[in-house]
Design a protein around this motif. Structure first.
Motif, PDB file in Angstrom:
ATOM      1  N   ARG A 237       0.578  -1.192   0.205  1.00 20.95           N
ATOM      2  CA  ARG A 237      -0.083   0.135  -0.097  1.00 20.95           C
ATOM      3  C   ARG A 237       0.966   1.243   0.055  1.00 20.95           C
ATOM      4  O   ARG A 237       0.448   2.374  -0.282  1.00 20.95           O
ATOM      5  N   VAL A 238       2.194   1.217   0.167  1.00 18.37           N
ATOM      6  CA  VAL A 238       3.052   2.253   0.116  1.00 18.37           C
ATOM      7  C   VAL A 238       3.040   3.041  -1.230  1.00 18.37           C
ATOM      8  O   VAL A 238       3.067   2.534  -2.500  1.00 18.37           O
ATOM      9  N   ASP A 239       2.950   4.176  -1.048  1.00 15.10           N
ATOM     10  CA  ASP A 239       3.005   5.013  -2.575  1.00 15.10           C
ATOM     11  C   ASP A 239       4.242   5.401  -2.918  1.00 15.10           C
ATOM     12  O   ASP A 239       4.709   6.409  -2.070  1.00 15.10           O
ATOM     13  N   LEU A 240       4.632   4.987  -3.965  1.00 15.82           N
ATOM     14  CA  LEU A 240       6.139   5.395  -4.483  1.00 15.82           C
ATOM     15  C   LEU A 240       6.315   6.582  -5.240  1.00 15.82           C
ATOM     16  O   LEU A 240       6.984   7.282  -5.145  1.00 15.82           O
ATOM     17  N   GLY A 241       5.070   7.048  -5.390  1.00 11.58           N
ATOM     18  CA  GLY A 241       5.171   8.266  -6.490  1.00 11.58           C
ATOM     19  C   GLY A 241       5.717   8.123  -7.609  1.00 11.58           C
ATOM     20  O   GLY A 241       5.693   7.310  -8.573  1.00 11.58           O
ATOM     21  N   SER A 242       6.711   9.157  -7.937  1.00 12.56           N
ATOM     22  CA  SER A 242       7.367   8.986  -9.033  1.00 12.56           C
ATOM     23  C   SER A 242       8.839   8.213  -8.744  1.00 12.56           C
ATOM     24  O   SER A 242       9.660   7.985  -9.660  1.00 12.56           O
ATOM     25  N   TYR A 243       8.952   7.648  -7.548  1.00  9.65           N
ATOM     26  CA  TYR A 243      10.452   6.850  -7.212  1.00  9.65           C
ATOM     27  C   TYR A 243      10.390   5.672  -7.520  1.00  9.65           C
ATOM     28  O   TYR A 243       9.256   4.885  -7.963  1.00  9.65           O
ATOM     29  N   ALA A 244      11.270   4.963  -8.090  1.00 10.07           N
ATOM     30  CA  ALA A 244      11.387   3.525  -8.772  1.00 10.07           C
ATOM     31  C   ALA A 244      11.648   2.490  -7.535  1.00 10.07           C
ATOM     32  O   ALA A 244      11.218   1.295  -7.816  1.00 10.07           O
ATOM     33  N   ILE A 245      12.074   2.845  -6.173  1.00 12.95           N
ATOM     34  CA  ILE A 245      12.150   1.943  -5.194  1.00 12.95           C
ATOM     35  C   ILE A 245      11.722   2.612  -3.915  1.00 12.95           C
ATOM     36  O   ILE A 245      11.805   3.660  -3.703  1.00 12.95           O
ATOM     37  N   ASN A 334      19.209  10.294  -3.026  1.00 15.65           N
ATOM     38  CA  ASN A 334      18.133  11.401  -3.046  1.00 15.65           C
ATOM     39  C   ASN A 334      16.995  10.940  -4.315  1.00 15.65           C
ATOM     40  O   ASN A 334      16.148  11.881  -4.418  1.00 15.65           O
ATOM     41  N   ASP A 335      16.985   9.736  -4.521  1.00 12.57           N
ATOM     42  CA  ASP A 335      16.021   9.280  -5.507  1.00 12.57           C
ATOM     43  C   ASP A 335      15.234   7.991  -5.042  1.00 12.57           C
ATOM     44  O   ASP A 335      15.309   7.216  -6.054  1.00 12.57           O
ATOM     45  N   TYR A 336      14.720   7.762  -3.881  1.00 11.30           N
ATOM     46  CA  TYR A 336      14.081   6.690  -3.347  1.00 11.30           C
ATOM     47  C   TYR A 336      13.228   6.965  -2.143  1.00 11.30           C
ATOM     48  O   TYR A 336      13.508   8.238  -1.813  1.00 11.30           O
ATOM     49  N   LEU A 337      12.381   6.160  -1.923  1.00 11.33           N
ATOM     50  CA  LEU A 337      11.527   6.399  -0.704  1.00 11.33           C
ATOM     51  C   LEU A 337      12.055   5.580   0.265  1.00 11.33           C
ATOM     52  O   LEU A 337      12.147   4.441   0.348  1.00 11.33           O
ATOM     53  N   ASN A 338      12.241   6.276   1.531  1.00 10.07           N
ATOM     54  CA  ASN A 338      12.651   5.459   2.782  1.00 10.07           C
ATOM     55  C   ASN A 338      11.594   4.843   3.347  1.00 10.07           C
ATOM     56  O   ASN A 338      10.585   5.478   3.699  1.00 10.07           O
ATOM     57  N   LEU A 339      11.663   3.704   3.690  1.00  8.17           N
ATOM     58  CA  LEU A 339      10.663   2.684   4.150  1.00  8.17           C
ATOM     59  C   LEU A 339      10.888   2.941   5.533  1.00  8.17           C
ATOM     60  O   LEU A 339      11.884   3.244   6.476  1.00  8.17           O
ATOM     61  N   PRO A 340       9.631   2.587   6.345  1.00 11.75           N
ATOM     62  CA  PRO A 340       9.658   2.681   7.808  1.00 11.75           C
ATOM     63  C   PRO A 340      10.603   1.759   8.368  1.00 11.75           C
ATOM     64  O   PRO A 340      11.304   0.756   7.890  1.00 11.75           O
ATOM     65  N   THR A 341      11.413   2.131   9.657  1.00 10.81           N
ATOM     66  CA  THR A 341      12.473   1.548  10.390  1.00 10.81           C
ATOM     67  C   THR A 341      12.149   0.101  10.690  1.00 10.81           C
ATOM     68  O   THR A 341      12.874  -1.006  10.625  1.00 10.81           O
ATOM     69  N   ASN A 342      10.917  -0.103  10.848  1.00 10.57           N
ATOM     70  CA  ASN A 342      10.116  -1.481  11.222  1.00 10.57           C
ATOM     71  C   ASN A 342      10.761  -2.625  10.163  1.00 10.57           C
ATOM     72  O   ASN A 342      10.481  -3.740  10.234  1.00 10.57           O
ATOM     73  N   TRP A 343      11.041  -1.993   8.751  1.00 16.09           N
ATOM     74  CA  TRP A 343      11.131  -2.937   7.504  1.00 16.09           C
ATOM     75  C   TRP A 343      12.736  -3.139   7.444  1.00 16.09           C
ATOM     76  O   TRP A 343      12.987  -3.490   6.374  1.00 16.09           O
ATOM     77  N   LYS A 344      13.589  -2.765   8.519  1.00 22.80           N
ATOM     78  CA  LYS A 344      14.753  -2.882   8.482  1.00 22.80           C
ATOM     79  C   LYS A 344      15.317  -4.158   9.034  1.00 22.80           C
ATOM     80  O   LYS A 344      14.843  -4.283  10.343  1.00 22.80           O
ATOM     81  N   ARG A 345      15.648  -5.216   8.428  1.00 24.71           N
ATOM     82  CA  ARG A 345      15.883  -6.618   9.065  1.00 24.71           C
ATOM     83  C   ARG A 345      16.859  -6.494  10.154  1.00 24.71           C
ATOM     84  O   ARG A 345      17.867  -5.887   9.966  1.00 24.71           O
ATOM     85  N   ALA A 346      16.309  -7.230  11.120  1.00 24.31           N
ATOM     86  CA  ALA A 346      17.176  -7.243  12.315  1.00 24.31           C
ATOM     87  C   ALA A 346      16.594  -8.489  13.179  1.00 24.31           C
ATOM     88  O   ALA A 346      15.759  -9.113  12.681  1.00 24.31           O
ATOM     89  N   ASN A 347      17.379  -8.642  14.446  1.00 23.35           N
ATOM     90  CA  ASN A 347      16.789  -9.850  15.194  1.00 23.35           C
ATOM     91  C   ASN A 347      16.186  -9.396  16.451  1.00 23.35           C
ATOM     92  O   ASN A 347      16.368  -9.870  17.455  1.00 23.35           O
ATOM     93  N   ASP A 348      15.436  -8.289  16.304  1.00 19.58           N
ATOM     94  CA  ASP A 348      14.593  -7.654  17.588  1.00 19.58           C
ATOM     95  C   ASP A 348      13.068  -8.027  16.972  1.00 19.58           C
ATOM     96  O   ASP A 348      12.836  -8.331  16.147  1.00 19.58           O
TER      97      ASP A 348
END
Length: 392
Positions: A237-245, A334-348
């Motif tokens: 559901r994330v809207d990328l707009g004009s970004y590719a990733i 400066n040409d990408y959408l930053n995803l929320p930190t909860n989608w950064k892979r970790a062991n927590d």
């Protein structure tokens, strides 16, 4: 001669009068007298053998239409064995159940799925347990698991039929496609400089390779050795707009930790026009994390691969992996959408974790060895029977 001399022998009647009979008329009709007794009919053949006339009508001839119908039925039944298979049963499966066959497991060009969410993953060393855990954990956390489809690209040289059968035997209701990376290699044409560069860093650049060579639809890329705890629909559901990733950031090290800003700006000024970001770089910029990506291939720049190639050659680091990660970050700067930190892979407590079970590891010499797992999270998504079926 007296009549007494011929006692008991009746005199023959004239031919015009039938002889009387003491037998009832109905019996006479059932047992007609022999022709020889009547003085009529053919004589006995030489040798004295009596000819018995045939009193049974010949057998009726069968209808030729029925013959043709029977032949057609046999041909149709014989031809059914040439139809493609619709179900399969893997011998190592725990239930030995017949599973409907997904005919899209061997895509000719762009995979076609019935699901509305396409998930891709690239595995550098063959290990079906990690793929099964990734699949089952994603399905278990999804609000609409029937809308998810998975495409796994396995190392070249490995047949994609047996891995597909094994995964479907433990996850029969999943929508899975397994494809050999050889098909990607053939499309890349590694004899060209661009194709050779992409294939040289195929593990790091696999999301770019998939987006440029394999799928033109918006999809989610997830590293194979991952456990998904969050709802994958949140990413869709994330809207990328004009970004590719859309990508999470890895801020364990910053841009300035890898390269001097003076050197970086000098390379930037001498770069071919249109290949690099024109504004000054920030030394505190985080590197991109390619473990989880949302990819919109239609928004990718045409010169993206050329830009990554330029930065990979301009930035010479001791670690090739760090070098290619830095090149990707500079190409997407400066040409990408930053995803929320909860989608950064970790062991927590994040929405995606590192796979913590036993896995196969391939060394540079193509030797395969097993590493023991360090956790138990993976066991929630793969039973012992399924593990045994995938390990054989």
């Amino acid at each position: 001669m007296h009549d007494d001399d011929n006692f008991g022998v009746p005199k023959p009647f004239p031919p015009s009068r039938p002889p009387p009979s003491s037998v009832p008329s109905n019996a006479a009709s059932r047992q007609p007298p022999a022709a020889s007794d009547m003085g009529e009919g053919p004589q006995k053949p030489p040798g004295g053998q009596r000819v018995i006339p045939c009193d049974v009508e010949p057998a009726p001839r069968a209808c030729s239409g029925l013959h043709m119908l029977a032949l057609a039925t046999i041909l149709v039944l014989w031809g059914l064995k040439f139809l493609p298979a619709t179900h399969f049963c893997h011998p190592a499966g725990p239930g030995r159940n017949w599973i409907p066959l997904n005919t899209s497991r061997h895509p000719a060009d762009v995979p076609h799925h019935v699901g509305s969410v396409d998930i891709f993953s690239w595995i550098s060393c063959m290990d079906l347990r990690t793929l099964a855990v990734l699949t089952n954990s994603t399905l278990s956390s999804s609000s609409n698991p029937h809308d998810l489809s998975f495409t796994f690209l396995i190392p070249e040289g490995d047949s994609d039929q047996l891995p597909f059968y094994k995964i479907k035997s433990v996850l029969p209701h999943s929508i899975v496609t397994v494809t050999s990376q050889k098909k990607i290699k053939d499309k890349l044409n590694v004899a060209t400089p661009k194709g050779n560069f992409l294939w040289s860093f195929r593990n790091e650049l696999s999301p770019i390779i998939i987006a440029t060579q394999f799928s033109r639809k918006r999809h989610v890329y997830i590293s194979a050795d991952s456990i998904v705890k969050g709802n994958i629909e949140d990413l869709v559901r994330v809207d990328l707009g004009s970004y590719a990733i859309g990508a999470a950031e890895d801020c364990s090290k910053r841009l300035g930790d890898y390269i001097s800003m003076d050197v970086l700006h000098a390379v930037q000024r001498t770069a071919p026009k249109g290949l690099v970001y024109t504004e000054p770089f920030d030394k505190d910029t985080c590197l991109l994390d390619f473990d989880v990506l949302i990819v919109e291939p239609r928004n990718l720049k045409r010169n993206l691969v050329d830009s990554i190639t330029f930065w990979a050659k301009a930035v010479n680091l001791a670690s090739h992996r760090d070098g290619i990660r830095l090149a990707i970050t500079l190409a997407f700067y400066n040409d990408y959408l930053n995803l929320p930190t909860n989608w950064k892979r970790a062991n927590d407590n994040t929405d995606i974790l590192y796979y913590d079970g036993p896995k196969s590891v391939c060394s540079k010499g193509a030797n395969l060895h097993q590493e023991k797992g360090s956790g138990k999270a993976w066991q929630q998504y793969l039973s012992q029977k399924s593990d045994a079926a995938l390990s054989t």
